[in-house]
Design an enzyme around this catalytic site. Sequence first.
Site, PDB file in Angstrom:
ATOM      1  N   LYS A   1       0.792  -1.081  -0.038  1.00  0.00           N
ATOM      2  CA  LYS A   1       0.038   0.065  -0.090  1.00  0.00           C
ATOM      3  C   LYS A   1       0.966   1.238   0.072  1.00  0.00           C
ATOM      4  CE  LYS A   1      -3.702   2.331   2.266  1.00  0.00           C
ATOM      5  NZ  LYS A   1      -4.651   2.245   3.696  1.00  0.00           N
TER       6      LYS A   1
ATOM      7  N   ARG B   1     -10.515   9.874   1.719  1.00  0.00           N
ATOM      8  CA  ARG B   1     -10.618  10.483   3.036  1.00  0.00           C
ATOM      9  C   ARG B   1     -11.668  11.669   3.327  1.00  0.00           C
ATOM     10  NH1 ARG B   1      -3.865  10.654   2.929  1.00  0.00           N
ATOM     11  NH2 ARG B   1      -3.663   8.392   2.687  1.00  0.00           N
TER      12      ARG B   1
ATOM     13  N   GLU C   1       7.603  -6.618   1.027  1.00  0.00           N
ATOM     14  CA  GLU C   1       6.374  -6.315   2.000  1.00  0.00           C
ATOM     15  C   GLU C   1       5.343  -7.460   1.815  1.00  0.00           C
ATOM     16  OE1 GLU C   1       4.987  -4.609   4.086  1.00  0.00           O
ATOM     17  OE2 GLU C   1       6.107  -2.852   4.435  1.00  0.00           O
TER      18      GLU C   1
ATOM     19  N   LYS D   1      -2.060  -1.575  -3.963  1.00  0.00           N
ATOM     20  CA  LYS D   1      -3.026  -0.443  -3.910  1.00  0.00           C
ATOM     21  C   LYS D   1      -2.369   0.965  -3.772  1.00  0.00           C
ATOM     22  CE  LYS D   1      -6.102   1.735  -0.483  1.00  0.00           C
ATOM     23  NZ  LYS D   1      -6.368   1.778   0.815  1.00  0.00           N
TER      24      LYS D   1
ATOM     25  N   SER E   1     -10.198   5.363  -4.573  1.00  0.00           N
ATOM     26  CA  SER E   1     -11.057   6.470  -4.986  1.00  0.00           C
ATOM     27  C   SER E   1     -10.771   7.322  -5.922  1.00  0.00           C
ATOM     28  CB  SER E   1     -11.268   7.078  -3.586  1.00  0.00           C
ATOM     29  OG  SER E   1     -10.194   7.602  -2.824  1.00  0.00           O
TER      30      SER E   1
ATOM     31  N   TYR F   1     -14.846   0.845  -7.065  1.00  0.00           N
ATOM     32  CA  TYR F   1     -16.229   1.414  -6.989  1.00  0.00           C
ATOM     33  C   TYR F   1     -17.223   1.280  -8.075  1.00  0.00           C
ATOM     34  CZ  TYR F   1     -13.462   3.230  -3.109  1.00  0.00           C
ATOM     35  OH  TYR F   1     -12.712   3.320  -1.986  1.00  0.00           O
TER      36      TYR F   1
HETATM   37  C1  PBG Z   1      -7.389   2.923   5.514  1.00  0.00           C
HETATM   38  C2  PBG Z   1      -7.860   2.873   4.152  1.00  0.00           C
HETATM   39  C3  PBG Z   1      -7.721   3.815   3.084  1.00  0.00           C
HETATM   40  C4  PBG Z   1      -8.286   3.307   1.821  1.00  0.00           C
HETATM   41  C5  PBG Z   1      -8.541   2.125   2.190  1.00  0.00           C
HETATM   42  N1  PBG Z   1      -8.177   1.819   3.451  1.00  0.00           N
HETATM   43  C6  PBG Z   1      -7.333   5.488   3.257  1.00  0.00           C
HETATM   44  C7  PBG Z   1      -5.943   5.537   3.406  1.00  0.00           C
HETATM   45  O1  PBG Z   1      -4.942   4.908   3.648  1.00  0.00           O
HETATM   46  O2  PBG Z   1      -5.722   6.979   3.536  1.00  0.00           O
HETATM   47  C8  PBG Z   1      -8.215   3.773   0.722  1.00  0.00           C
HETATM   48  C9  PBG Z   1      -9.143   3.442  -0.416  1.00  0.00           C
HETATM   49  C10 PBG Z   1      -9.460   4.523  -1.481  1.00  0.00           C
HETATM   50  O3  PBG Z   1      -8.824   5.443  -1.758  1.00  0.00           O
HETATM   51  O4  PBG Z   1     -10.386   4.148  -2.159  1.00  0.00           O
HETATM   52  N2  PBG Z   1      -8.516   2.423   6.293  1.00  0.00           N
END
Ligand code: PBG
Length: 326
Positions: A195, A205, A233, A248, A274, A313
């Site tokens: 990630k 967020r 990782e 991700k 997102s 999504y």
């Molecule tokens: C943390 C989490 C995040 C996302 C999924 N799990 C946010 C972050 O790390 O700031 C982001 C997913 C997305 O942007 O669609 N709980």
Amino acid sequence: MAFPIHRPRRLRQNKAIRGLVQETRLAVDQLILPLFVQHGTGGKSEIASMPGQYRLSIPELLKTCSEAFGLGIPAVMLFGIPKVKDEMGSEGMDSQGIVQQAVRALKKEHPERLVITDVCIDEYTSHGHCGLVKDGKILNDETLDLLVKMALSHVEAGADIVAPSDMMDGRVAAIRKGLDHEGHQETPILSYAVKYASCFYAPFRDAADSYPQFGDRKAYQMDPANAREAIREAELDIEEGADIIMVKPALPYLDIIRDLREQFDVPIAAYQVSGEYAMIKAAAEKGWIDEKKAIFESLLSMKRAGADIFLTYFAKEIAQMLIEGK
Ligand code: PBG
């Protein structure tokens, strides 16, 4: 002397021939739809930077899931928006927390579908970080206990798979141990193994109101400049017991998906986050790209790179396109 003997266009001349030689196909049974769930019975509220996505009350969540499952989507991933946020993210591990309630409601109506839960405290903490904070630092080992409690409370509510997204070291091993100790040896862990500290999470967020109140997430999420570290990782998470590993964001990190595909045999998930969603939506709204084609092409690229499972999504739109044979 390749040409005129060899003419690659021979195999592109019509839809039927193109179908015969198509190397990569999307399938509805590899899609996971991420959803946001909030307290109250009062309907749903649209997320400004994610048009078409909502914070859903449980009744609305059930409606959306019925639609998604009706299209053949096998799984949803839940993110909770708590009533109150505190230093420890207490609601995240509360059996009456929003996600726990949502899981129970969903499993009651759809026992045969998969409910996956995001395990991370950032949606629940007042400071917005994914770990406990002390003197401006994000604590690692102290956070593990909370993650284990959270994962356990999700599984006890009926979650089929837990997905830790916090990037604390050792959390997969801790969660595996915690689940096994309570008799949940059969529950898979989908780990957000790779990630990145990405700007593409910004709309999420907004949705979860989880902007860090100070600093950023660079001391725990990965540096976008690093590829070898992704292998490290992933290796650690697999050793610790991850059943599925995730990359991700997805589209900007196709090289990483490919690297992992070549190194490991576990299933790989790609999360179209997102910001990736928002970019397609915004350009399509302006009439600058074709939304459906952009969605399909993005997902195909992830599959071509080596991903097996797709969190997006757009899952309902893709399912619909697959049904229509587009
Ligand atoms: C943390 C989490 C995040 C996302 C999924 N799990 C946010 C972050 O790390 O700031 C982001 C997913 C997305 O942007 O669609 N709980």
